[in-house]
Design a protein around this motif. Structure first.
Motif, short mmCIF file in Angstrom:
data_model
loop_
_atom_site.label_atom_id
_atom_site.label_comp_id
_atom_site.label_asym_id
_atom_site.label_seq_id
_atom_site.Cartn_x
_atom_site.Cartn_y
_atom_site.Cartn_z
N ASP A 139 93.29 56.17 14.89
CA ASP A 139 94.20 55.78 13.80
C ASP A 139 94.85 54.44 14.11
N LYS A 140 95.45 54.34 15.29
CA LYS A 140 96.16 53.12 15.67
C LYS A 140 95.21 51.92 15.68
N THR A 141 94.01 52.12 16.20
CA THR A 141 93.04 51.02 16.28
C THR A 141 92.59 50.58 14.90
N LEU A 142 92.31 51.54 14.02
CA LEU A 142 91.89 51.21 12.66
C LEU A 142 92.99 50.47 11.89
N ILE A 143 94.21 50.94 12.05
CA ILE A 143 95.33 50.32 11.34
C ILE A 143 95.53 48.88 11.84
N GLU A 144 95.38 48.68 13.14
CA GLU A 144 95.51 47.32 13.68
C GLU A 144 94.42 46.41 13.12
N LEU A 145 93.17 46.88 13.11
CA LEU A 145 92.09 46.06 12.55
C LEU A 145 92.31 45.81 11.06
N TRP A 146 92.72 46.84 10.33
CA TRP A 146 92.95 46.71 8.89
C TRP A 146 94.00 45.64 8.62
N SER A 147 95.07 45.64 9.41
CA SER A 147 96.17 44.70 9.17
C SER A 147 95.75 43.25 9.38
N ARG A 148 94.72 43.01 10.15
CA ARG A 148 94.22 41.65 10.36
C ARG A 148 93.70 41.02 9.08
N HIS A 149 93.31 41.86 8.12
CA HIS A 149 92.65 41.37 6.91
C HIS A 149 93.58 41.23 5.71
N GLU A 150 94.80 41.66 5.83
CA GLU A 150 95.82 41.50 4.79
C GLU A 150 95.35 42.02 3.42
N PHE A 151 94.85 43.25 3.41
CA PHE A 151 94.49 43.88 2.15
C PHE A 151 95.77 44.19 1.38
N THR A 152 95.68 44.20 0.06
CA THR A 152 96.83 44.58 -0.74
C THR A 152 97.09 46.07 -0.56
N SER A 153 98.31 46.51 -0.84
CA SER A 153 98.69 47.90 -0.57
C SER A 153 98.00 48.89 -1.48
N ASP A 154 97.41 48.41 -2.60
CA ASP A 154 96.70 49.34 -3.49
C ASP A 154 95.27 49.62 -3.03
N VAL A 155 94.82 48.97 -1.98
CA VAL A 155 93.55 49.28 -1.33
C VAL A 155 93.89 50.18 -0.14
N LEU A 156 93.40 51.41 -0.18
CA LEU A 156 93.79 52.40 0.81
C LEU A 156 92.68 52.63 1.83
N LEU A 157 93.08 52.80 3.07
CA LEU A 157 92.16 53.21 4.12
C LEU A 157 92.47 54.67 4.41
N CYS A 158 91.47 55.53 4.20
CA CYS A 158 91.67 56.98 4.33
C CYS A 158 90.68 57.57 5.32
N ALA A 159 91.15 58.53 6.09
CA ALA A 159 90.30 59.32 6.98
C ALA A 159 89.84 60.54 6.20
N VAL A 160 88.57 60.89 6.31
CA VAL A 160 88.05 62.05 5.58
C VAL A 160 87.33 63.00 6.53
N GLY A 161 87.10 64.21 6.04
CA GLY A 161 86.38 65.21 6.81
C GLY A 161 87.18 65.67 8.01
N GLY A 162 86.49 65.95 9.09
CA GLY A 162 87.15 66.40 10.31
C GLY A 162 88.15 65.39 10.82
N TYR A 163 87.79 64.12 10.75
CA TYR A 163 88.73 63.07 11.15
C TYR A 163 89.94 63.07 10.22
N GLY A 164 89.73 63.39 8.95
CA GLY A 164 90.83 63.51 8.01
C GLY A 164 91.79 64.63 8.38
N ARG A 165 91.28 65.66 9.04
CA ARG A 165 92.13 66.76 9.53
C ARG A 165 92.91 66.35 10.77
#
Length: 184
Positions: free
Chosen positions: A67-93
């Motif tokens: 989670d922490k690693t994905l969020i750090e990488l995601w923040s490098r790209h400055e996506f708008t807040s209406d574009v969501l990064l979601c975990a699904v399946g077992g990782y979503g649990r």
């Protein structure tokens, strides 16, 4: 000193109204630095749980690191807040097995522009570069519901979804829509 302090270059203390505020300056790490940090942390987790008595702490710890690693990488790209990064399946649990891939949903508000698609391609490439084996989909809510109608595995994955970053209210609306649409 906690390990997360290495991500901050410096800080300033502000005092006012009887309160103390810290202003931290975040250091944007390179993809290679993130890769090294992720690999080292994952190895340490594997070593720590080499002979686990219960699997849950290992699965939750790996999920939290990812989670922490994905969020750090995601923040490098400055996506708008209406574009969501979601975990699904077992990782979503919140459970990530040591050699499992990471299933992600990138939830868009509408059909993506070519510029957004290009940013997403770079992000996915970086995920693979740092050693995260990712299974991902890039969809709108309408796309998710259409795929769920065709494939029971998509339905199951959507029922076990959590938002990693982005507009939490939009995610709540999305999940309400999924639950209304899917009859488990």
């Amino acid at each position: 000193m906690p390990p997360y302090w290495r991500y901050f270059r410096g800080f300033r203390v502000f005092r006012g109204l009887g309160l103390i505020f810290l202003q931290l300056e975040f250091v944007m790490r390179s993809v290679s630095a993130i890769r090294e940090s992720y690999a080292a942390a994952k190895l340490a987790i594997h070593d720590r749980f080499a002979v686990p008595t219960k699997a849950a702490p290992l699965l939750n710890t790996l999920a939290h690191l990812t989670d922490k690693t994905l969020i750090e990488l995601w923040s490098r790209h400055e996506f708008t807040s209406d574009v969501l990064l979601c975990a699904v399946g077992g990782y979503g649990r919140g459970e990530l097995y040591p050699y499992s891939d990471i299933d992600l949903l990138i939830l868009l508000p509408d059909q993506p522009s070519p510029a957004l698609l290009e940013k997403l391609e770079v992000l996915v490439g970086e995920l693979w570069d740092i050693g995260i084996e990712v299974g991902h989909s890039v969809r709108t809510t309408t796309d998710c519901l259409a795929e769920a109608e065709k494939d029971i595995t998509v339905q199951t994955a959507l029922l076990e979804t959590r938002v990693l970053t982005g507009d939490k209210e939009r995610f709540t609306i999305f999940m309400d829509t999924v639950h209304r649409h899917i009859d488990p």
